[in-house]
Structure formats: C-alpha cells, structure tokens
Write a protein that holds these residues in place. Structure first.
Motif, PDB file in Angstrom:
ATOM      1  N   ASP A  23       0.988  -1.609   0.086  1.00 41.22           N
ATOM      2  CA  ASP A  23      -0.055  -0.107  -0.075  1.00 41.22           C
ATOM      3  C   ASP A  23       1.125   1.436   0.054  1.00 41.22           C
ATOM      4  N   GLU A  24       0.423   2.474  -1.160  1.00 43.26           N
ATOM      5  CA  GLU A  24       1.096   3.233  -0.366  1.00 43.26           C
ATOM      6  C   GLU A  24      -0.027   4.512  -0.300  1.00 43.26           C
ATOM      7  N   LEU A  25       0.566   5.725   1.595  1.00 40.97           N
ATOM      8  CA  LEU A  25      -0.034   6.822   1.810  1.00 40.97           C
ATOM      9  C   LEU A  25       0.019   7.926   1.200  1.00 40.97           C
ATOM     10  N   MET A  26      -1.076   8.449   0.749  1.00 43.83           N
ATOM     11  CA  MET A  26      -0.937   9.906   0.325  1.00 43.83           C
ATOM     12  C   MET A  26      -1.663  10.815   0.994  1.00 43.83           C
ATOM     13  N   LEU A  27      -0.275  11.898   1.676  1.00 42.56           N
ATOM     14  CA  LEU A  27      -1.263  12.873   2.263  1.00 42.56           C
ATOM     15  C   LEU A  27      -0.721  14.424   1.691  1.00 42.56           C
ATOM     16  N   PHE A  28      -1.650  15.385   2.145  1.00 43.42           N
ATOM     17  CA  PHE A  28      -1.441  16.546   0.921  1.00 43.42           C
ATOM     18  C   PHE A  28      -1.490  17.802   2.399  1.00 43.42           C
TER      19      PHE A  28
END
Length: 791
Positions: free
Chosen positions: A430-435
């Motif tokens: 999984d890849e977590l992508m936060l902004f």
C-alpha cells in the motif's frame, strides 16, 4: 603482448626495452619483412620479439574469447572474462625470483655458481670461488674440488672436511655468492614461446612470466614440466590463485621444458556468485564444484531462479531451468561451454508500506498483519505544517493483476478513533498519500492519474474524475472507491470564498445500449445531497455571479495620496484620481504616463521577435562576410543584442489627461487590473536624440522652433534623414511629418517634455548598421521616457 606487458617482462629480466625495439625496427627496415628466424627461435635473456597475432581495429592483440560468436564487439566487452589470465597482464616484477635470499639446503650447485669461503683459525683468508664447466673449484693450497651436482648442505660439509684434513688448525665457513643462470624452454600456448635464461632459483611460474604469460587459449590447469623427455610434475595455477598452494611450483634445472597445452573444458558462472568468470574444468563435473571455483554464492542468491545456457545438439544455444537448492547442485552435470546463471534477489521490497506527500519523512515501513494507518502515523505531529486532515488516499494493488485501486479516508477521523473502522487496515505494498493546504496536490496525484488512464480498457473506463470551479485545486483526480461529490471537493482542497453556497453541477458521460455517447447534466445541492461519483464525471462548483479576484491599480508621482488602490468593475480613471485626492500643484498632467499589463506583454513579445530577427541578420552578415573574406564587427553585433535585451517593455498607452479632466464624460475610460498611472513633476525641457551632433535636453522656450533646438544640439549628422524627423509628445503621441517640410510648416508648437527624434537615413548604411542605429534610437527613446518620469 601489449606495450605494458612487454615493458613489465623486460624489467623483470633487467633489459632495456627501448634498445630491443630499436633493434627490431632496424631489422625490419633492412629486410623489408619480419625478423629472421634465428632472432625468433634463438636463445633469449630477455623478452623476445612477439610472434604474429591477430589485431583488433585499434592495433591491439585480440585476447578475449567470447562464448557467443554471434554477438558484436560491444557486447563481447561486457561478457564474462576467463579466470586467471589477468594475472599475466600486470605485475610481472612481483614474480621475479629474488637473488638475495638465503639458499635452500636442497639447492643443487652447478657450473657458474659462486662460493664465498672464509678460512679462520691459525690463518684467516677469504676466497671467492666459481664452479667451472667441469664442475670443480680451484681451491688455493688444496687444488681442484668437485662440487657440481651436490646440494648446498653437502657442499658445505665437503669443504669443511677437505679443509680440516689438509689445513691443520683452520676451519671454514661457506656461503653462496652470485648464482648461476640456467636456460629453460617455455613452449606451447604462451604469448612468446622460446628459450629463456633465468636465475637458478626460478620456478615454473617465474619462467612463464618471463615468456609473457599464458595466452587465452592455453591451459592454466595442466602446465607440464618436462625433464629429459619425461613429465616431472604438473602445475595447476588454480591451486595458486584460489588456495595459495605452491607445492607443485617446483624449482627449474638447466634444460627443463615448460609446456602449456591448449585449454580444456570450460564452464562459466554468472549472476549471484562471488567471482563470476569463465573457468577451466579439470576434475569438476557438476554445478556444485563450479560454484566452489566461483567462490560460492552471494547472500543475495535466489537459487530457484537459476538456469544453464548451453549448446544444443543442433548447434544452437538454449536455456535449461535448474534448481540449485539443497544438494541439487551436485546432481547438475556440466557440459563444455555451459554458462551457469544463478538467480539474484529482486531489488523491489515486498511486504512494505510507503508514505508520500505532506509528511516530515517520506519513508518505507514494514508491513505486518493487522497494521493500521495510526500505527505508522500516530498523530498529526508526524506531518508537515498546515496538513489537510480531511482526506487522504491509499493506493492499493489489485491481487493477481498488479493494477491499482484507490481508497479515500479521513486522517482526522483515524486519529480520533485509532484501531476502529475509521482507522483503515493496510495491506502489503500500500502507498499512503497525504496532502497539505499549500501545495498543489494535482501535481502529486498526476502519476497516479496517468497510471489509471493507462490501465483503462474496453470493459473498464478510466477511474478518473474532474473538479472545476470554486475549489482550491481544480483538476483531475483519481476516483476512489465509493467516492462522493463532497469527497472530491475535500480532495481538491475544499471550497474557496467564491463558491456560491453549495450549488454544483455534475456532467456525466455514459454509453447507451447502442454504444452511443450520452451526456447528462445533474444539478446538485451539496448542502443536502452527496451523490456517489462515477468514472469520467466532471464536478463543477458554481461561483458567485460577477465574482472577480481583487483588482488593483498603481498611482505614482504627483498625486496627493499616491499608492496602490483596489478597484471595482466599471471604476474609471477620474474615479481613482478623485479617491487619491487629485493632483498636486506641481503636477504636469500633459506628461502623464499610462501603462497597461496586456500592452507590456505584447511589447515584450515584440522585443523577443525583434531580437530573433536581429540574430538572423547577424548570422546572415557573418555568412556574407565569410564569402567575401570580410570580418563582421562582433562587438557591435553583441551591443545590438544587449541593447534590445536592456530595453524595457513599458506597455504605454497614449492618454490626454488634461482633456480627460476637462471632459470626463467624453474621454474618461475604465481601468483594469495592473494599470499604472504616473504623473511627473513639471520641469520644462525639450530632449533631442538621434542623428545630431550632441543629443541632450534643453530648457523649454516657447519661442523656439524645432530648427532652433536642432541647432542648439550641434545640427544634424551626415547620415540624418531630414525628411523623417518627428516629435514624441510628452503624453507619448507622435507627430507625423506632412508634405515636403518637416511638419508642413516649422511653426508647430512644442511643449515641455517633448522629444525630437532625428532618424538615420537607411539608404546610406547596410542592414546590420541600420539595426545598430535603430536599436540605439530605441534605447535613447527609452531614456526620453525615463527623463519624463523624473520631471
């Protein structure tokens, strides 16, 4: 051999390689052919002339033997090398036998050896005696003593016995002096076969180095020492190279022959082995023994992915899958010219979670069963400043297809309920992508959007949606599982202040049963509705009618209150001047300078086009000058380009400010964002530029004409264009000439701030000079504008 090899061997033998090369060149020039046979096969005390070898395109000897003759030279250079042959390319000096070491007790003396005999006791004497050809030494006061063929310890004992018997009261001490040289033969697959004179302590390896080393078609494992026609011993250089075993590297005797047969069976080991190379096989029969020659396996070896490349019965190369796990390597029988490929571990790391985006440390974390988001990012402290906690993404690979799917969640809800359903469970890879609120997140998700676009096909539409209108970051975004319209707004950074409440519209593209495209426009009130989006949907958040970003204009100079003013749609020049308190008593409205942003951009593009045109003219002038053998003034050409680059795009628009103030209803106009008005201070002057003797400014005198100002500037130059003199008025307008005179009459009134421009007569100069003059006038005109600003 190469030059470096020849020099190394020559140094080992104590010979000047330069003298040998000079002799070789002289012999070749005198005979017109190769060296005489006796020069090739005769006795040698140094490196002999090399025999004929195949050369490559650079004149170097071909040494690499490829296992695949079908590959080109470039590929061959990257192939595996034969193990052990690099030993002979460098370091011949380190294999030169030492002559100043203690003599072994089993050393056999022969003609040419020198003994140093010291007598002590009743008398003390020292004698240096050399064994002559008949094997004896002439001992003073004793006579001939036969020593040849005896070992050194036997010689010491014999001399002590002779001295004690024949010289009463005297004892002896025997040491070796200068050692003899012996002649041996090195034959077979060596670089320079022949006979060599070497030291008496030399071993087989010393003689092989003296011959330039073994060629790459020679065997390293079956080096034979022949003495009197019989094979005395066999040397395997792999024992020396791999185990440091020198037991079979025996000392040479005069007349010994070292014979190098052709190389035997070979096999190569490549991939995840410690020493990939091509190896000569002797007793090795299986893959386990070959791996032992190659130093064993690397820690990164993946044995199930191993294979053998071998030549089939039809003469073609083929691959055979094998497994080297356990004891299987010992069961894999090798054939000649086999290449064993040992599989390597993949670079990619499995069972990991990667974190990207608005985090303090983008990193990869190990996955374990039951791992959740808050186990990796427990609090907002792990994020950068101004994080967007409303929505984040999980990019997940679909099992068995390696396609990706996108899942959205709320980090704020996960922090509030760790370990609950709001804290998503993570899966491997999984890849977590936060902004964050400040970065344009459309750039961060762009690779993800492109990948979703590529994996779309006939049955699966692009999992992409778009949002426009009053959101922070409009653009394309991935369609997450069960994503609603509100989720998309949060993903785009939320509403902006220009949003019209929560009114929005979804444009949906679909295909009916007849494979016809259908377009639907769906009105949505996001305050009470939150429809689920479909692939390809476009969401538009409505904007407040007539909403515009804040627009400003700049007032400079002689205003009572100069500065930057915000304007509303429809606000005019007079409106802003009144808001600024009007003009000061020193203001000169006739010289008002008005600039507009869109005009500045247009002028900047025009200057760029002018620069390109001048560069083309300069290039053409250089070409013409080269044809006529005339030089182009490079300094002048560079000045032309620099003057264009230094010219500022003003974007000036001519206005009649006194007329606007007098008749605002007829001449006033609306302002737009970026407009700038500069009112100079009254300073009466008239400027003269161009083709005059002394370009300068003069105090304004209403009684003076254009001719008068020109005479005050020294008059016109020879190249001045008298018929095209013009005046740039203080407000930026230009008075064009009329009729045959300058202005249809010389009594046209000048005003303070006017600029008289005298252009160049283009008929008198070539094109390059014209460009120089034009750009100079343009520069001087810019100076005139700058002068106006300082009035």
């Amino acid at each position: 051999m190469s030059s470096s090899q020849q020099e190394a061997v020559a140094r080992a033998m104590g010979v000047d390689i330069g003298q040998i090369r000079a002799a070789v060149d002289a012999a070749q020039q005198s005979s017109g052919a190769s060296l005489p046979q006796e020069a090739v096969s005769g006795p040698r005390s140094a490196t002999p002339a090399p025999t004929t070898q195949s050369l490559d395109e650079n004149g170097m000897p071909l040494t690499d033997i490829s296992l695949d003759e079908g590959k080109d030279a470039k590929e061959e250079t990257s192939e595996l090398k034969r193990f052990g042959y690099d030993l002979f390319r460098f370091g011949a000096d380190s294999f030169t036998p030492a002559s100043d070491i203690p003599i072994p007790a089993d050393y056999v003396l022969g003609p040419g050896d020198t003994l140093v005999i010291q007598l002590y006791g009743k008398e003390s004497e020292t004698h240096t005696l050399t064994i002559n050809r008949d094997g004896t030494v002439q001992f003073p006061d004793i006579g001939p003593v036969t020593l040849a063929g005896l070992r050194f310890q036997a010689v010491v004992d014999k001399i002590e016995e002779v001295v004690s018997e024949q010289m009463i009261g005297i004892r002896s001490s025997v040491t070796m002096g200068q050692l003899r040289t012996i002649r041996v033969f090195v034959l077979g697959e060596v670089n320079v076969p022949g006979s060599y004179v070497v030291g008496s302590l030399s071993t087989m390896t010393n003689a092989i180095f003296a011959s330039g080393g073994i060629s790459e078609i020679g065997s390293l494992r079956n080096i034979q020492l022949k003495r009197n026609g019989e094979t005395i011993t066999t040397l395997d250089l792999y024992d020396l190279l791999l185990r440091g075993d020198t037991r079979h590297d025996v000392r040479l005797l005069p007349g010994d022959v070292i014979f190098i047969p052709p190389v035997g069976r070979t096999a190569a080991a490549s991939g995840a082995v410690k020493r990939p190379a091509i190896y000569e096989l002797r007793d090795e029969r299986n893959a386990a023994e070959l791996l032992k020659l190659a130093g064993g396996l690397k820690a990164t070896a993946y044995l199930p992915a191993s294979k053998i490349e071998r030549i089939s019965a039809t003469g073609e190369r083929t691959l055979v899958d094998i497994s080297l796990e356990g004891n299987n390597a010992a069961q894999v029988v090798l054939r000649d010219a086999d290449i064993l490929h040992v599989g390597d571990t993949l670079e990619s790391i499995t069972d990991t979670i990667s974190v990207t985006g608005h985090v303090k440390r983008e990193d990869t974390h190990p996955w374990r069963a039951g791992l959740r988001f808050t186990d990796i990012i427990p609090t907002a402290d792990a994020l950068l400043s101004l994080p967007d906690l409303d929505l984040a993404l999980i990019v997940r690979e679909v099992p068995n297809s390696r396609e990706i799917d996108v899942i959205s969640f709320s980090p704020l809800a996960a922090f509030a309920g760790p370990g609950t359903a709001t804290d998503p469970l993570l899966q491997p890879r999984d890849e977590l992508m936060l902004f964050g609120y400040e970065e344009d997140r459309t750039l961060l998700v762009l690779p993800l959007v492109e990948r979703l676009r590529l994996q779309a096909d006939y049955d699966q539409h692009q999992q992409i949606v778009r949002v426009d209108g009053s959101v922070r970051f409009p653009g394309e975004y991935p369609l997450a599982q069960s994503m609603s319209a509100k989720d998309l707004v949060l993903l785009a950074g939320g509403f902006t202040e220009s949003a019209l409440g929560r009114d929005a519209e979804i444009t949906r593209y679909d295909v009916n049963a007849q494979r016809e495209r259908v377009v639907l426009h769906i009105k949505v009130d996001l305050a009470s509705e939150d429809p689920v989006l479909q692939e390809g949907d476009s969401l538009r958040v409505q904007q407040i009618p007539l909403w515009k970003e804040k627009e400003t204009v700049v007032l400079e100079g002689e205003f009572l209150h100069p500065g930057t003013y915000a304007i509303l749609p429809g606000e005019t020049l007079i409106d802003v001047i009144q808001r600024a308190g009007g003009l000061t008593a020193q203001a000169y409205p006739l010289g008002a300078i008005f600039t507009r942003q869109e005009l500045r951009e247009a002028e900047a593009r025009a200057l760029l086009d002018l620069k390109e045109e001048v560069q083309a003219d300069i290039a053409a002038s250089r070409l013409e000058a080269s044809d006529t053998r005339q030089d182009v003034d490079e300094e002048q050409a560079q000045m032309i380009l620099e003057s264009i680059e230094s010219t500022e795009a003003l974007g000036r628009m001519v206005i009649d400010l006194p007329g606007i103030i007098a008749k605002p209803g007829d001449l006033d106009f609306e302002l737009v964002d970026g407009d700038k008005i500069t009112i100079p201070r009254y300073k009466p002057s008239v400027t003269v530029v161009g083709e005059v003797q002394y370009p300068t400014s003069h105090f304004f005198d209403g009684g003076l004409s254009v001719d008068d100002y020109l005479r005050r500037s020294g008059g016109l130059k020879r190249n001045a264009d008298k018929k095209r003199i013009y005046v740039v008025k203080a407000n930026g307008s230009v008075i064009q000439p009329k009729g045959n005179g300058w202005f249809g009459g010389r009594n046209d009134k000048l005003s303070p701030g006017d600029t008289i421009v005298v252009p160049l007569d283009t008929k008198r100069v070539d094109k390059l000079t014209l460009w120089a003059s034009v750009t100079r006038i343009m520069y001087e005109a810019a100076l005139g504008v700058a002068a106006l600003r300082s009035l």
